[in-house]
Design an enzyme around this catalytic site. Structure first.
Site, PDB file in Angstrom:
ATOM      1  N   ASP A  18       0.839  -1.199   0.000  1.00  0.00           N
ATOM      2  CA  ASP A  18       0.000   0.000   0.000  1.00  0.00           C
ATOM      3  C   ASP A  18       0.876   1.252   0.000  1.00  0.00           C
ATOM      4  O   ASP A  18       1.638   1.469   0.945  1.00  0.00           O
ATOM      5  CB  ASP A  18      -0.903   0.023   1.235  1.00  0.00           C
ATOM      6  CG  ASP A  18      -1.805   1.250   1.229  1.00  0.00           C
ATOM      7  OD1 ASP A  18      -2.838   1.195   0.548  1.00  0.00           O
ATOM      8  OD2 ASP A  18      -1.459   2.273   1.859  1.00  0.00           O
ATOM      9  N   HIS A  54      -7.498   9.371  -2.414  1.00  0.00           N
ATOM     10  CA  HIS A  54      -6.949   9.333  -1.049  1.00  0.00           C
ATOM     11  C   HIS A  54      -7.936   9.907  -0.032  1.00  0.00           C
ATOM     12  O   HIS A  54      -8.059   9.417   1.101  1.00  0.00           O
ATOM     13  CB  HIS A  54      -5.625  10.107  -1.018  1.00  0.00           C
ATOM     14  CG  HIS A  54      -4.689   9.677   0.059  1.00  0.00           C
ATOM     15  ND1 HIS A  54      -3.333   9.617  -0.101  1.00  0.00           N
ATOM     16  CD2 HIS A  54      -4.917   9.272   1.330  1.00  0.00           C
ATOM     17  CE1 HIS A  54      -2.770   9.201   1.022  1.00  0.00           C
ATOM     18  NE2 HIS A  54      -3.711   8.986   1.910  1.00  0.00           N
ATOM     19  N   TYR A  74       3.149  10.051   0.208  1.00  0.00           N
ATOM     20  CA  TYR A  74       4.144   9.500   1.150  1.00  0.00           C
ATOM     21  C   TYR A  74       5.574   9.833   0.703  1.00  0.00           C
ATOM     22  O   TYR A  74       6.521   9.614   1.463  1.00  0.00           O
ATOM     23  CB  TYR A  74       3.978   7.982   1.310  1.00  0.00           C
ATOM     24  CG  TYR A  74       2.604   7.547   1.783  1.00  0.00           C
ATOM     25  CD1 TYR A  74       1.727   8.443   2.401  1.00  0.00           C
ATOM     26  CD2 TYR A  74       2.164   6.233   1.600  1.00  0.00           C
ATOM     27  CE1 TYR A  74       0.461   8.040   2.813  1.00  0.00           C
ATOM     28  CE2 TYR A  74       0.901   5.827   2.024  1.00  0.00           C
ATOM     29  CZ  TYR A  74       0.051   6.728   2.612  1.00  0.00           C
ATOM     30  OH  TYR A  74      -1.199   6.324   3.019  1.00  0.00           O
ATOM     31  N   LYS A 128      -2.425   6.005  -4.440  1.00  0.00           N
ATOM     32  CA  LYS A 128      -3.566   6.903  -4.190  1.00  0.00           C
ATOM     33  C   LYS A 128      -3.377   8.249  -4.864  1.00  0.00           C
ATOM     34  O   LYS A 128      -2.259   8.796  -4.869  1.00  0.00           O
ATOM     35  CB  LYS A 128      -3.743   7.119  -2.671  1.00  0.00           C
ATOM     36  CG  LYS A 128      -3.728   5.837  -1.860  1.00  0.00           C
ATOM     37  CD  LYS A 128      -4.022   6.017  -0.390  1.00  0.00           C
ATOM     38  CE  LYS A 128      -3.736   4.732   0.375  1.00  0.00           C
ATOM     39  NZ  LYS A 128      -2.312   4.596   0.805  1.00  0.00           N
TER      40      LYS A 128
HETATM   41  N1  LIG Z   1      -5.712   6.256   3.321  1.00  0.00           N
HETATM   42  C1  LIG Z   1      -5.228   7.005   4.300  1.00  0.00           C
HETATM   43  O1  LIG Z   1      -5.608   8.157   4.493  1.00  0.00           O
HETATM   44  C2  LIG Z   1      -4.208   6.393   5.219  1.00  0.00           C
HETATM   45  C3  LIG Z   1      -3.943   7.005   6.460  1.00  0.00           C
HETATM   46  C4  LIG Z   1      -3.028   6.386   7.321  1.00  0.00           C
HETATM   47  C5  LIG Z   1      -2.399   5.220   6.927  1.00  0.00           C
HETATM   48  N2  LIG Z   1      -2.638   4.664   5.702  1.00  0.00           N
HETATM   49  C6  LIG Z   1      -1.939   3.418   5.258  1.00  0.00           C
HETATM   50  O2  LIG Z   1      -2.035   2.450   6.298  1.00  0.00           O
HETATM   51  C7  LIG Z   1      -0.735   2.061   6.688  1.00  0.00           C
HETATM   52  C8  LIG Z   1      -0.692   1.672   8.163  1.00  0.00           C
HETATM   53  O3  LIG Z   1      -1.065   2.738   8.997  1.00  0.00           O
HETATM   54  P1  LIG Z   1      -0.036   3.599   9.854  1.00  0.00           P
HETATM   55  O4  LIG Z   1       1.269   3.671   9.155  1.00  0.00           O
HETATM   56  O5  LIG Z   1      -0.741   4.867  10.169  1.00  0.00           O
HETATM   57  O6  LIG Z   1       0.123   2.854  11.239  1.00  0.00           O
HETATM   58  P2  LIG Z   1       0.152   1.364  11.840  1.00  0.00           P
HETATM   59  O7  LIG Z   1       0.384   0.361  10.777  1.00  0.00           O
HETATM   60  O8  LIG Z   1      -1.053   1.263  12.691  1.00  0.00           O
HETATM   61  O9  LIG Z   1       1.413   1.477  12.817  1.00  0.00           O
HETATM   62  C9  LIG Z   1       2.724   1.621  12.323  1.00  0.00           C
HETATM   63  C10 LIG Z   1       3.655   1.720  13.527  1.00  0.00           C
HETATM   64  O10 LIG Z   1       3.596   0.499  14.286  1.00  0.00           O
HETATM   65  C11 LIG Z   1       4.908  -0.022  14.444  1.00  0.00           C
HETATM   66  N3  LIG Z   1       4.814  -1.485  14.354  1.00  0.00           N
HETATM   67  C12 LIG Z   1       4.599  -2.226  13.234  1.00  0.00           C
HETATM   68  N4  LIG Z   1       4.536  -3.527  13.527  1.00  0.00           N
HETATM   69  C13 LIG Z   1       4.713  -3.642  14.841  1.00  0.00           C
HETATM   70  C14 LIG Z   1       4.792  -4.741  15.741  1.00  0.00           C
HETATM   71  N5  LIG Z   1       4.630  -5.976  15.289  1.00  0.00           N
HETATM   72  N6  LIG Z   1       4.988  -4.491  17.047  1.00  0.00           N
HETATM   73  C15 LIG Z   1       5.134  -3.220  17.505  1.00  0.00           C
HETATM   74  N7  LIG Z   1       5.081  -2.130  16.707  1.00  0.00           N
HETATM   75  C16 LIG Z   1       4.883  -2.336  15.391  1.00  0.00           C
HETATM   76  C17 LIG Z   1       5.724   0.581  13.322  1.00  0.00           C
HETATM   77  O11 LIG Z   1       7.080   0.666  13.696  1.00  0.00           O
HETATM   78  P3  LIG Z   1       8.321   0.364  12.712  1.00  0.00           P
HETATM   79  O12 LIG Z   1       7.967   0.780  11.326  1.00  0.00           O
HETATM   80  O13 LIG Z   1       9.401   1.215  13.289  1.00  0.00           O
HETATM   81  O14 LIG Z   1       8.622  -1.096  12.818  1.00  0.00           O
HETATM   82  C18 LIG Z   1       5.097   1.954  13.211  1.00  0.00           C
HETATM   83  O15 LIG Z   1       5.616   2.798  14.209  1.00  0.00           O
HETATM   84  C19 LIG Z   1       0.117   3.284   6.331  1.00  0.00           C
HETATM   85  O16 LIG Z   1       1.483   3.028   6.352  1.00  0.00           O
HETATM   86  C20 LIG Z   1      -0.453   3.619   4.987  1.00  0.00           C
HETATM   87  O17 LIG Z   1       0.020   2.736   3.990  1.00  0.00           O
HETATM   88  C21 LIG Z   1      -3.549   5.229   4.855  1.00  0.00           C
END
Ligand SMILES: NC(=O)c1ccc[n+]([C@@H]2O[C@H](COP(=O)([O-])OP(=O)(O)OC[C@H]3O[C@@H](n4cnc5c(N)ncnc54)[C@H](OP(=O)(O)O)[C@@H]3O)[C@@H](O)[C@H]2O)c1
Length: 316
Positions: free
Chosen positions: A44, A111, A49, A78
């Site tokens: 994704d 997006h 980004y 997106k």
């Molecule tokens: N459409 C939208 O508007 C939108 C908005 C937000 C996000 N997104 C998408 O959704 C994805 C995921 O959401 P997000 O990046 O907001 O947050 P998330 O996936 O909820 O959390 C990411 C965080 O969790 C940590 N982490 C990952 N695996 C872990 C584990 N097994 N144990 C402990 N910590 C862990 C990562 O650290 P490390 O990386 O340091 O390991 C990072 O700090 C985004 O990257 C993006 O692709 C889309």
């Protein structure tokens, strides 16, 4: 076995994908490679980004090395808000494709439902720090996205951060050619989204859960904010299965047939987050987790609150 969700186009979308928001350009290539090596087939990304060139490097390296074929991957990007004018949509998609060095995307999402003033600023803000609209209507932007499918640039199109009324408006658009295949929304035990998920699924629109771990690395996080990963109740369930909290949070979505895209740049966590197909939460545990809802958003998109198409001021 890793699972997938059947989209309304007939295509299969792998239920667990790798998120790449906040993954630094210098780290994301290796993260993508580690993910594909661990079995992920869904990545994704997004133009906003600012790491799509490096995401593409990871994908292309694994294809070149014969680890995976392009057709086996499901690559998502997106359309950013500053490209909502109809005349800008195709160029925006082509820019993403050329950055990724790919011929097509499996899925291209709008997006956000909000269009922002076009230009070099990704977040054109007024003196109050609020996003400046471009005056577009997302129905027109959608028409331009439909043309990308016909032109072969993308296999499918979808939406992100749309609320129920906005989806209904889109589905009722006169002459709608393609329905969105997914709505990518924030979702985790503190924002369970039961109503929106059930509405989307009833309309043949799959749901993708973003920030499934509560996005602990979001830049605006405050020390007192709630943390799903640290929730003692989630930890207790994890202990029962000898799994981690992250694995329970990901499994929770998989069991609701919700696609889920945890982000990590840490190889061990990337692997861990994919090891969610060898245990099953009970119906009771699923219900208990749904009970943790507190309608808390990690991503409020606060700069959009006064925009005519701000999605988060309705019930769902
Ligand atoms: N459409 C939208 O508007 C939108 C908005 C937000 C996000 N997104 C998408 O959704 C994805 C995921 O959401 P997000 O990046 O907001 O947050 P998330 O996936 O909820 O959390 C990411 C965080 O969790 C940590 N982490 C990952 N695996 C872990 C584990 N097994 N144990 C402990 N910590 C862990 C990562 O650290 P490390 O990386 O340091 O390991 C990072 O700090 C985004 O990257 C993006 O692709 C889309």
């Amino acid at each position: 076995m890793a699972k997938s969700v059947k989209l309304n186009t007939g295509a299969e979308m792998p239920i667990v994908g790798l998120g790449t928001w906040k993954s630094p350009p210098g780290k994301v290539t290796e993260a993508v490679k580690a993910a594909i090596a661990a079995g992920y087939r869904h990545i994704d990304g997004a133009f906003v980004y600012q790491n799509e060139t490096e995401v593409g490097e990871g994908i292309n390296a694994m294809v070149k090395d014969g680890v995976v074929k392009r057709e086996e991957l499901f690559v998502v990007s997106k359309l950013w808000c500053t490209f909502h004018e109809k005349a800008l949509v195709k160029g925006a998609c082509q820019k993403t494709l050329s950055d990724l060095r790919l011929d097509f995307l499996d899925l291209f999402l709008m997006h956000l439902p909000m269009g922002f003033q076009a230009g070099s600023e990704l977040f054109p803000l007024d003196s109050e720090g609020l996003a400046i609209t471009d005056g577009t209507n997302f129905l027109d932007t959608w028409e331009a996205m439909e043309e990308l499918v016909d032109a072969g640039l993308v296999k499918a199109i979808g939406i992100s951060n749309f609320n129920k009324d906005q989806i209904e408006t889109l589905l009722n658009k006169p002459g709608l050619k393609y329905k969105p295949v997914t709505n990518q929304i924030e979702c985790h035990p503190y924002l369970t989204q039961e109503k929106l998920i059930s509405y989307c699924q009833s309309k043949g629109i799959s749901v993708t859960a973003y920030s499934p771990l509560g996005s602990p690395d979001r830049p605006w996080a405050k020390p007192d904010d709630p943390s799903v990963l640290d929730d003692p109740n989630i930890k207790a369930i994890a202990q029962k299965y000898k799994k981690t909290s992250a694995q329970v949070l990901i499994r929770f979505q998989v069991q609701r047939n919700v696609i889920v895209i945890p982000k990590s740049i840490t190889p061990q966590r990337i692997q861990e987050n994919f090891q969610v197909f060898d245990f099953e939460l009970t119906k009771e545990e699923m219900k208990i987790i749904l009970g943790f809802n507190r309608s808390w958003r990690a991503c409020t998109m606060h700069w959009g609150v006064k925009h005519k198409d701000y999605p988060f001021n309705t019930e769902f």
